[in-house]
Scaffold this motif. Sequence first.
Motif, short mmCIF file in Angstrom:
data_model
loop_
_atom_site.label_atom_id
_atom_site.label_comp_id
_atom_site.label_asym_id
_atom_site.label_seq_id
_atom_site.Cartn_x
_atom_site.Cartn_y
_atom_site.Cartn_z
N SER A 106 0.85 -1.19 0.00
CA SER A 106 0.00 0.00 0.00
C SER A 106 0.88 1.24 0.00
N ASP A 107 0.42 2.26 -0.71
CA ASP A 107 1.17 3.52 -0.81
C ASP A 107 1.12 4.28 0.50
N VAL A 108 2.25 4.85 0.90
CA VAL A 108 2.32 5.72 2.08
C VAL A 108 2.96 7.02 1.62
N LEU A 109 2.15 8.09 1.61
CA LEU A 109 2.64 9.40 1.23
C LEU A 109 2.67 10.27 2.48
N THR A 110 3.82 10.85 2.75
CA THR A 110 4.02 11.66 3.95
C THR A 110 4.46 13.05 3.56
N LEU A 111 3.85 14.04 4.19
CA LEU A 111 4.28 15.42 4.03
C LEU A 111 5.18 15.75 5.20
N GLY A 118 12.18 26.12 14.16
CA GLY A 118 13.39 26.14 13.34
C GLY A 118 14.37 25.02 13.61
N HIS A 119 14.00 24.08 14.48
CA HIS A 119 14.93 23.01 14.85
C HIS A 119 14.40 21.61 14.59
N GLY A 120 13.31 21.47 13.88
CA GLY A 120 12.77 20.14 13.66
C GLY A 120 11.72 20.10 12.58
N TYR A 121 11.19 18.92 12.35
CA TYR A 121 10.18 18.68 11.33
C TYR A 121 9.06 17.84 11.91
N THR A 122 7.88 17.98 11.33
CA THR A 122 6.74 17.14 11.65
C THR A 122 6.41 16.34 10.40
N ASP A 123 6.21 15.06 10.55
CA ASP A 123 5.82 14.25 9.40
C ASP A 123 4.35 13.85 9.55
N ILE A 124 3.60 14.07 8.47
CA ILE A 124 2.16 13.85 8.49
C ILE A 124 1.80 12.93 7.34
N VAL A 125 1.26 11.76 7.66
CA VAL A 125 0.84 10.81 6.63
C VAL A 125 -0.44 11.33 5.99
N LEU A 126 -0.44 11.37 4.67
CA LEU A 126 -1.59 11.86 3.91
C LEU A 126 -2.40 10.67 3.43
N ASP A 127 -3.68 10.63 3.78
CA ASP A 127 -4.53 9.51 3.38
C ASP A 127 -5.30 9.80 2.09
N THR A 128 -5.73 11.05 1.94
CA THR A 128 -6.54 11.42 0.78
C THR A 128 -6.23 12.85 0.38
N GLU A 129 -6.76 13.23 -0.76
CA GLU A 129 -6.59 14.60 -1.23
C GLU A 129 -7.31 15.58 -0.31
N ASP A 130 -8.44 15.17 0.26
CA ASP A 130 -9.17 16.03 1.20
C ASP A 130 -8.35 16.30 2.46
N VAL A 131 -7.65 15.28 2.96
CA VAL A 131 -6.79 15.46 4.13
C VAL A 131 -5.67 16.44 3.80
N LEU A 132 -5.10 16.31 2.62
CA LEU A 132 -4.05 17.24 2.19
C LEU A 132 -4.57 18.68 2.16
N LEU A 133 -5.74 18.89 1.59
CA LEU A 133 -6.29 20.24 1.50
C LEU A 133 -6.58 20.82 2.89
N GLU A 134 -7.10 20.01 3.80
CA GLU A 134 -7.34 20.48 5.18
C GLU A 134 -6.02 20.86 5.85
N LEU A 135 -5.02 20.03 5.67
CA LEU A 135 -3.71 20.29 6.27
C LEU A 135 -3.10 21.57 5.70
N LEU A 136 -3.19 21.76 4.40
CA LEU A 136 -2.64 22.96 3.78
C LEU A 136 -3.36 24.21 4.29
N ALA A 137 -4.66 24.12 4.52
CA ALA A 137 -5.41 25.25 5.07
C ALA A 137 -4.91 25.60 6.47
N GLU A 138 -4.55 24.57 7.26
CA GLU A 138 -4.02 24.80 8.60
C GLU A 138 -2.62 25.40 8.56
#
Length: 168
Positions: A106-111, A118-138
């Motif tokens: 199964s595909d796993v796409l992470t943003l 300024g000292h780290g990153y957060t990784d967020i697994v994207l399940d759908t295009e709708d989740v991506l759009l909600e995340l980008l709005a945030e």
Amino acid sequence: MPDTLTSPARPYAADSPLAHLLDMAQALGAPDADEQREDAVTTAAHHVYTAYPDTLAAVVDALDWQGHPALRDTSAGSFEPSAVAWLDGGLWLHHTLRTTEADGASDVLTLIVPCTCGHGYTDIVLDTEDVLLELLAELRPTHGQSPHDDGAPDCHSVRPVPLLNGRR
């Protein structure tokens, strides 16, 4: 008494279908690092084009992906081949296949998003295009950065290296 260190005689004929298949498998071998990179890029691009046609597919080209071969038996574990794409502003996409016996691949796409600290990153697994759009709005109010929380830094903050003779 039989010698336990000698292997038993081959249980199939030298010209049998099984013998030919085993010879083919040996001739093909496992994919090399370049083939793994190529396959990872192709898989990532295909997933983005099919699962995110209105967003990522419009801005991330197949040539934007960079493939990485599998890493086996490292101190952090084993990793399947993967591909990453740079989005700018410190954001990355990471794609890999998660393979399980029950579900197959199964595909796993992470943003991967930089933290406001300024000292780290957060990784967020994207399940759908709708989740991506909600995340980008945030992320829009912070210009694509993940808000930092001092109480529980989920950005996995990295402390800067201490200065040594005025240098890092």
